[in-house]
Design a protein around this motif. Sequence first.
Motif, PDB file in Angstrom:
ATOM      1  N   SER A 126       0.810  -1.219   0.000  1.00  0.00           N
ATOM      2  CA  SER A 126       0.000   0.000   0.000  1.00  0.00           C
ATOM      3  C   SER A 126       0.843   1.269   0.000  1.00  0.00           C
ATOM      4  O   SER A 126       0.322   2.361  -0.082  1.00  0.00           O
ATOM      5  CB  SER A 126      -0.884   0.029   1.254  1.00  0.00           C
ATOM      6  N   SER A 127       2.162   1.116   0.097  1.00  0.00           N
ATOM      7  CA  SER A 127       3.002   2.295   0.305  1.00  0.00           C
ATOM      8  C   SER A 127       3.736   2.714  -0.962  1.00  0.00           C
ATOM      9  O   SER A 127       4.130   1.862  -1.768  1.00  0.00           O
ATOM     10  CB  SER A 127       4.041   1.981   1.396  1.00  0.00           C
ATOM     11  N   MET A 128       3.902   4.014  -1.120  1.00  0.00           N
ATOM     12  CA  MET A 128       4.731   4.523  -2.222  1.00  0.00           C
ATOM     13  C   MET A 128       6.122   4.871  -1.713  1.00  0.00           C
ATOM     14  O   MET A 128       6.951   5.402  -2.432  1.00  0.00           O
ATOM     15  CB  MET A 128       4.072   5.731  -2.868  1.00  0.00           C
ATOM     16  N   CYS A 129       6.351   4.627  -0.413  1.00  0.00           N
ATOM     17  CA  CYS A 129       7.699   4.752   0.137  1.00  0.00           C
ATOM     18  C   CYS A 129       8.253   3.350   0.326  1.00  0.00           C
ATOM     19  O   CYS A 129       7.510   2.375   0.332  1.00  0.00           O
ATOM     20  CB  CYS A 129       7.667   5.477   1.478  1.00  0.00           C
ATOM     21  N   ASN A 169       3.799  20.491  -4.470  1.00  0.00           N
ATOM     22  CA  ASN A 169       2.545  20.904  -5.115  1.00  0.00           C
ATOM     23  C   ASN A 169       2.058  22.246  -4.562  1.00  0.00           C
ATOM     24  O   ASN A 169       1.629  23.123  -5.314  1.00  0.00           O
ATOM     25  CB  ASN A 169       1.472  19.824  -4.931  1.00  0.00           C
ATOM     26  N   THR A 193      -1.695   8.575  -8.060  1.00  0.00           N
ATOM     27  CA  THR A 193      -1.558   7.824  -6.817  1.00  0.00           C
ATOM     28  C   THR A 193      -2.326   6.502  -6.890  1.00  0.00           C
ATOM     29  O   THR A 193      -1.822   5.466  -6.489  1.00  0.00           O
ATOM     30  CB  THR A 193      -2.107   8.664  -5.646  1.00  0.00           C
ATOM     31  N   ASP A 251       9.696  12.924  -6.360  1.00  0.00           N
ATOM     32  CA  ASP A 251      10.147  12.682  -4.986  1.00  0.00           C
ATOM     33  C   ASP A 251      11.255  11.646  -4.858  1.00  0.00           C
ATOM     34  O   ASP A 251      11.017  10.451  -5.091  1.00  0.00           O
ATOM     35  CB  ASP A 251       8.970  12.197  -4.132  1.00  0.00           C
ATOM     36  N   SER A 304      -3.281  16.213  -1.694  1.00  0.00           N
ATOM     37  CA  SER A 304      -2.518  17.427  -1.349  1.00  0.00           C
ATOM     38  C   SER A 304      -3.124  18.655  -2.034  1.00  0.00           C
ATOM     39  O   SER A 304      -3.010  19.771  -1.521  1.00  0.00           O
ATOM     40  CB  SER A 304      -1.036  17.281  -1.701  1.00  0.00           C
ATOM     41  N   GLY A 342       1.790   9.639 -13.230  1.00  0.00           N
ATOM     42  CA  GLY A 342       1.860   8.574 -12.234  1.00  0.00           C
ATOM     43  C   GLY A 342       0.874   8.874 -11.131  1.00  0.00           C
ATOM     44  O   GLY A 342       1.262   9.319 -10.045  1.00  0.00           O
ATOM     45  N   LYS A 374      10.186   8.587  -2.649  1.00  0.00           N
ATOM     46  CA  LYS A 374       9.316   7.506  -3.156  1.00  0.00           C
ATOM     47  C   LYS A 374      10.201   6.582  -4.008  1.00  0.00           C
ATOM     48  O   LYS A 374      11.065   5.909  -3.460  1.00  0.00           O
ATOM     49  CB  LYS A 374       8.141   8.088  -3.943  1.00  0.00           C
TER      50      LYS A 374
HETATM   51  N1  0PR Z   1       1.474  13.480  -5.530  1.00  0.00           N
HETATM   52  C1  0PR Z   1       1.280  12.171  -5.787  1.00  0.00           C
HETATM   53  C2  0PR Z   1       0.987  11.737  -7.185  1.00  0.00           C
HETATM   54  C3  0PR Z   1       1.347  11.251  -4.733  1.00  0.00           C
HETATM   55  O1  0PR Z   1       1.125   9.954  -4.975  1.00  0.00           O
HETATM   56  C4  0PR Z   1       1.620  11.725  -3.426  1.00  0.00           C
HETATM   57  C5  0PR Z   1       1.659  10.784  -2.253  1.00  0.00           C
HETATM   58  C6  0PR Z   1       1.825  13.105  -3.233  1.00  0.00           C
HETATM   59  C7  0PR Z   1       1.738  13.948  -4.306  1.00  0.00           C
HETATM   60  C8  0PR Z   1       2.133  13.675  -1.877  1.00  0.00           C
HETATM   61  O2  0PR Z   1       3.409  13.300  -1.513  1.00  0.00           O
HETATM   62  P1  0PR Z   1       3.928  13.372   0.007  1.00  0.00           P
HETATM   63  O3  0PR Z   1       3.163  12.330   0.752  1.00  0.00           O
HETATM   64  O4  0PR Z   1       5.378  13.070  -0.147  1.00  0.00           O
HETATM   65  O5  0PR Z   1       3.683  14.734   0.492  1.00  0.00           O
HETATM   66  N2  0PR Z   1       1.335   9.462  -2.486  1.00  0.00           N
HETATM   67  C9  0PR Z   1       1.151   8.481  -1.448  1.00  0.00           C
HETATM   68  C10 0PR Z   1      -0.250   8.621  -0.849  1.00  0.00           C
HETATM   69  O6  0PR Z   1      -0.572   9.633  -0.218  1.00  0.00           O
HETATM   70  C11 0PR Z   1       2.180   8.581  -0.378  1.00  0.00           C
HETATM   71  C12 0PR Z   1       2.253   7.435   0.550  1.00  0.00           C
HETATM   72  C13 0PR Z   1       3.462   6.960   0.939  1.00  0.00           C
HETATM   73  C14 0PR Z   1       1.140   6.830   1.103  1.00  0.00           C
HETATM   74  C15 0PR Z   1       3.572   5.940   1.831  1.00  0.00           C
HETATM   75  C16 0PR Z   1       1.226   5.772   2.000  1.00  0.00           C
HETATM   76  C17 0PR Z   1       2.450   5.331   2.353  1.00  0.00           C
HETATM   77  O7  0PR Z   1       2.578   4.284   3.260  1.00  0.00           O
HETATM   78  O8  0PR Z   1      -1.044   7.713  -1.056  1.00  0.00           O
END
Ligand code: 0PR
Length: 376
Positions: free
Chosen positions: A30-33, A93, A166, A221, A120, A164, A224
């Motif tokens: 589930s994570s993008m990290c 953003n 989310t 990022d 965001s 890309g 990520k």
């Molecule tokens: N733009 C896009 C396209 C993104 O996917 C995300 C975050 C952001 C902006 C915001 O980035 P930051 O979270 O760095 O400020 N995408 C995932 C999300 O919110 C980030 C994420 C990472 C979620 C780890 C969960 C997780 O365990 O879904």
Amino acid sequence: MNEKGLTEQEIFTFLNKARKRDTTYKRVFSSMCTHPHEIAVTAHMQFIESNLGDFGLFPGTYDLENEVISMMGNLLHASSVHGYITTGGTESNIQALRAIRNASRISKPNVVVPESAHFSFDKITNILGIEIKKAALDNEFKVDMDSMRKLVDVNTIGLVSIAGSTEFGQIDPIDEISELAVEKDLFLHVDAAFGGFVIPFLEKKYPFDFSLEGVSTMALDPHKMGLGTIPSGGLLFRDIDLMHQLQTHTPYLTIDTQYSLTGTRSGAAVAAAYAVMKHLGKEGYRRIIKQCMTFTEELVNGAAEIGIGTLIEPIMNVVALDVPDADNVRKKLREEYKWEVSIIRKPRALRLVLMPHLTNENINEFLQDLKTVVHE
Ligand code: 0PR
């Protein structure tokens, strides 16, 4: 707070206990990290006290930051590039739209974003007082150009596109959005927070970056798919004039100007991004993306064998599995099998991100559990 200090041993007993409860990412889709690259961790620790909020004191780290921005510009085909390392996609953003708003000087500004935009952008409405208009998506979950065009009005200051997304890992028709931006004389911000370190390394090529005339700013990022450390995001500007819109006078620092949203900010994450980008090179990232795309293919093929399709053919390492009663399936996978997967808002589907921390074993085991859950 305790009156008397605890011993190092006592502290680490608590810390180790807390850390044990955190994820090891083993069962996380589930994570993008992900785990930062080892070299990023070492570099991060070396620069742990570096503060780019007052970079006159840290000129060495500041040079690294400029080199990271320049490498990112090269990756995204910018002939000239400016920017800084933010805390992540959200700050990038916010700051891109803040610069656009400041440059536009319209009293009731709006921006048009795809419905697939990250949340965001909802924070941006609240912070910056910019109306966010959401354009509909087509049947592949890319922004629909007719819808985007219709939403543009005299108060529109900019367009946003996602490279890309989310939820789907989808790429908007950024070449067409760029043409619209040029035609209407609007700024265009590309949110490549996730895709910025993926799309350049895919076998198939997509138009999405500064090679398109209309693109003004981009977010990508390191924390990520860049395999850097948290917190690190890149915010890039094609023109320095637009970045100057973020200029704040800082009279009592060693520098007289700041562009960042935060004051004190991590030089460690910048050194980490520098280390991992230099160490992997384009070749290294290509290898990692290829591995993630192989995982993606294995997951999609394995799901097909148990009668589960996808909402779109994956573009990158994000998969939308079309399972009936997705919320309930997710609940069972979490509670009974300890898998972390997420849910797509509309239509309800399982979302999986195939990050470098996964293995073939994880994927096969997940598919077996998924089969059990959906056939129950
Ligand atoms: N733009 C896009 C396209 C993104 O996917 C995300 C975050 C952001 C902006 C915001 O980035 P930051 O979270 O760095 O400020 N995408 C995932 C999300 O919110 C980030 C994420 C990472 C979620 C780890 C969960 C997780 O365990 O879904």
